[in-house]
Design an enzyme around this catalytic site. Structure first.
Site, short mmCIF file in Angstrom:
data_model
loop_
_atom_site.label_atom_id
_atom_site.label_comp_id
_atom_site.label_asym_id
_atom_site.label_seq_id
_atom_site.Cartn_x
_atom_site.Cartn_y
_atom_site.Cartn_z
N LYS A 1 2.96 1.15 2.71
CA LYS A 1 1.97 0.27 2.07
C LYS A 1 2.63 -0.47 0.91
CE LYS A 1 -2.73 0.46 0.10
NZ LYS A 1 -3.84 1.35 -0.30
N SER B 1 -8.33 -0.17 1.48
CA SER B 1 -7.35 -1.22 1.28
C SER B 1 -6.12 -1.08 2.15
CB SER B 1 -6.91 -1.25 -0.19
OG SER B 1 -6.26 -0.03 -0.53
N SER C 1 -9.26 4.47 0.49
CA SER C 1 -8.36 3.50 1.15
C SER C 1 -7.37 4.08 2.14
CB SER C 1 -7.59 2.71 0.09
OG SER C 1 -8.43 1.75 -0.45
N1 GLN Z 1 -12.82 0.38 -1.25
C1 GLN Z 1 -12.68 1.01 -2.54
C2 GLN Z 1 -12.49 -0.04 -3.59
O1 GLN Z 1 -12.51 -1.17 -3.24
C3 GLN Z 1 -11.54 1.98 -2.54
C4 GLN Z 1 -10.21 1.33 -2.62
C5 GLN Z 1 -9.09 2.31 -2.65
O2 GLN Z 1 -9.22 3.48 -2.31
N2 GLN Z 1 -7.94 1.83 -3.10
O3 GLN Z 1 -12.28 0.22 -4.72
#
Ligand code: GLN
Length: 500
Positions: free
Chosen positions: A79, A154, A178
Site C-alpha cells: 500500500k 482505503s 481500511s
Molecule cells: N473509511 C474510514 C475512513 O475513511 C477508515 C479509513 C481507514 O481505515 N484508513 O476514515
C-alpha cells in the site's frame, strides 16, 4: 503446479523445494499485472527492476543453501502509505507527487529482510481517508468481481491486487476498517493486528492512535505467515508493544474451535445491513457451531456511538498530522516565484495538493480541537472511546472472540456515494470499534450475497495481543466453508486475463 492462483504458502513450499524460482514467479505476476491492471488499476507504481533484483538475490541465496525465511521469494503488493526508500510514495495524494523517501518503513525493512519481493505500490484513498479508493488523486481502483463496483477503501488497491491474482500477498493499513472492508468486498482476507503489534514507523500518519498496518492475502494461513514477518517490537515506534508476537501461524493451522465461545454482537447487525450479508453471516455461525464452538449473544450498547466518536477523533488527529505537509519538506510546491511569503506558498500548495475529503477532515478536526469546543467534541469522543473499551472488556468476559458481518453491504457502484460522505462513513460501522479499543480484528470471505452475487465478509475480533484467537476461528471457518463450496470463493470471480 504453481500458478499465480496458488496460495502464498504453496508458492513458498515450491520455492523451498526448488521447483520454481522467485524470478519466474515474479515475472508471472508482472505478466498478469500487464494483462489486467489496465482494467483494475490496483497499482500506482510498478518496481520491475527492484522486484527482479530482490527475486534474483533470494534465488542466489537459496542456491547457496542459505537458510531463508518461510515466505522468501514470494511477491507482495505494498500500500502506497508505506515509505519505501527510493520508490515513489504518494499516499494517494497530489501533495506528495514526486516524493521518494530516503528511508524504509519498519514493515518494509522486515519484508525485505524476509526476502519477500515487493512488486510495487498500490492505490488508496488519499491519506487513507475513505472506503472506496475513489478519494485517490490518481483515479479509482475497480473491483475485480465487477469492474463497475468499488474495491473498498482505503486499501482498495491492495485487496483488488489479491483478488485479480496480481499478487498473493499485500500490506494494508487500518484506521477504521481500511484493511477489513476492502477484504470483505473483494472476497479476500485482511487482518488488523492489535494496535502496537506492528510498527508504525514509516507509515504515513492519518490518525496515530488508530492507524495499524496489517497483512492481506487470499487465505487465513497466508495472512498469518505475513503477520509473523511484519509484527514485533520496534524501538522506533513508541507505541510498539514489547511482547512476543502471538503465534498466529500455529493458530491458523489448528482447525479446531471446540469449546471456544463466539460472541455475536447485537449492535452490529440488523438495521442497515443487507439481507444477503446477514444470510451468509448466519450460515457461517452455523458452521462454527458444527465445528464445536458455542455461540453467546453479547450487547455492546456504546457501539452505537463509535462512528460519531471516530469522526471526531480521526479528523482531529489528522488535522495535526497533516500539518507537516507544508510545501517546505516533501512533495509539490506551488506559487514559489519569489514574490510570495512562505505562508502564501503553503496555502497555495495545500489548496492544490489536498483533495476535498482531506480538506473536509482537516477543517472538521481543527474545529473540534479549537478552544471552546475541545471539551464538547474531542473530549466527549474520548469519553465514548473509554466506554467502548469497557464494552469490549465486559464482552470478552463472556466470549473468546466477538463476531459480526465486516461491512453492512457488498461493493457499491463507483460514483454512488460521490455526494454523500455520510453514506460512505457508514461502511465502517462494524469495523471502527476495534480500532477505537486497539484490539485485533480480521475479515474473511463468507460467501456471495443473494442479491448481487458479490462477496460478503465475516468479521472476527479478538482481545488485545490475543490475535491468535481470531486466526484460530478464521482458519476453522475458512476450512469449513471451503469444503462446503468445493473451491475457493475467488474461483467464482470473472477471469480478467481471458479477454485482455
Ligand atoms: N473509511 C474510514 C475512513 O475513511 C477508515 C479509513 C481507514 O481505515 N484508513 O476514515
Amino acid at each position: 503446479m504453481i500458478t499465480i492462483r496458488s496460495d502464498a504458502s504453496e508458492m513458498a513450499e515450491a520455492l523451498a523445494a526448488g521447483t520454481i524460482t522467485s524470478v519466474s514467479l515474479t515475472e508471472q505476476h508482472f505478466e498478469q499485472i500487464a494483462k489486467v491492471d489496465g482494467a483494475v488499476h490496483a497499482f500506482l507504481f510498478l518496481d520491475h527492476e527492484g522486484a527482479l533484483e530482490q527475486a534474483r538475490a533470494v534465488d542466489a541465496k537459496r542456491v547457496n543453501g542459505e537458510t531463508l525465511s518461510p515466505l522468501a521469494g514470494v511477491p507482495l503488493a505494498l500500500k502506497d502509505v508505506m515509505a519505501q526508500k527510493g520508490v515513489p510514495t504518494t499516499c494517494g495524494s497530489k501533495i506528495l507527487e514526486g516524493w521518494r523517501p530516503p528511508y524504509d518503513a519498519t514493515v518494509v525493512t522486515r519484508l525485505k529482510d524476509a526476502g519477500i519481493v515487493i512488486l510495487g505500490k498500490t492505490n488508496m484513498d488519499e491519506f487513507a481517508m475513505g472506503s472506496s479508493t475513489e478519494n485517490s488523486a490518481y483515479g479509482t481502483t475497480h473491483n475485480p468481481w465487477d469492474l463497475t463496483k468499488i474495491p473498498g477503501g482505503s486499501g482498495g488497491g491492495s485487496s483488488a491486487a489479491l483478488a485479480a491474482f496480481e499478487a498473493p500477498l499485500a500490506i494494508g493499513t487500518d484506521t477504521g476498517g481500511s484493511i477489513r472492508q476492502p477484504a470483505a468486498v473483494t472476497g479476500t482476507v485482511g487482518v488488523k493486528p492489535t494496535y502496537g503489534g506492528v510498527s508504525r514507523y514509516g507509515l504515513i500518519a492519518f490518525s496515530s492512535s488508530l492507524d495499524q498496518a496489517g497483512p492481506c492475502a487470499r487465505t487465513v494461513l497466508d495472512t498469518a505467515m505475513l503477520h509473523e514477518v511484519i509484527a514485533g517490537h520496534d524501538e522506533r515506534d513508541s507505541t510498539s508493544i514489547n511482547l512476543p508476537v502471538p503465534q498466529v501461524v500455529k493458530a491458523a493451522k489448528k482447525l479446531d474451535v471446540k469449546g471456544l465461545k463466539i460472541g455475536v454482537v447485537k449492535e452490529l447487525q440488523g438495521e442497515g445491513f443487507q439481507d444477503g450479508v446477514l444470510n451468509r453471516f448466519n450460515e457461517a455461525l452455523d458452521e462454527l457451531v458444527n465445528a464445536g464452538a458455542e455461540l453467546v449473544h453479547v450487547s455492546c450498547p456504546s457501539f452505537d456511538y463509535a462512528l460519531a466518536a471516530y469522526y471526531l477523533i480521526a479528523p482531529s488527529e489528522c488535522s495535526s498530522n497533516l500539518a507537516r505537509f507544508d510545501s517546505m519538506r516533501y512533495g509539490i510546491r506551488i506559487g514559489d516565484d519569489g514574490t510570495r511569503s512562505a505562508e502564501e506558498v503553503m496555502n497555495m500548495t495545500r489548496h492544490a495538493g489536498f483533495g476535498p475529503e482531506v480538506k473536509r477532515r482537516i477543517i472538521l478536526g481543527t474545529y473540534a480541537l479549537s478552544s471552546g469546543y475541545y471539551d464538547a467534541y474531542y473530549g466527549s469522543a474520548q469519553k465514548v472511546r473509554t466506554l467502548l473499551i469497557q464494552d469490549f472488556s465486559a464482552a470478552f468476559l463472556k466470549a473468546d472472540v466477538l463476531v459480526s458481518p465486516t461491512s453492512p453491504t457488498t461493493a457499491f457502484a463507483i460514483g454512488q456515494n460521490d455526494n454523500n460522505p455520510l453514506a460512505m462513513y457508514l461502511n465502517d460501522i462494524a469495523t471502527i470499534p476495534a480500532n477505537m479499543a486497539g484490539i485485533g480484528a480480521m475479515s474473511l470471505p463468507s460467501g456471495l450475497a443473494d442479491e448481487d452475487g458479490l462477496p460478503t465478509g465475516f468479521h472476527i475480533m479478538s482481545p488485545a495481543m490475543k490475535d491468535d484467537l481470531m486466526y484460530q476461528v478464521g482458519g476453522t471457518l475458512e476450512a469449513a466453508l471451503l469444503s462446503k463450496w468445493g473451491a475457493p470463493l475467488l474461483s467464482k470471480a470473472p477471469d480478467l486475463a481471458v479477454n485482455s
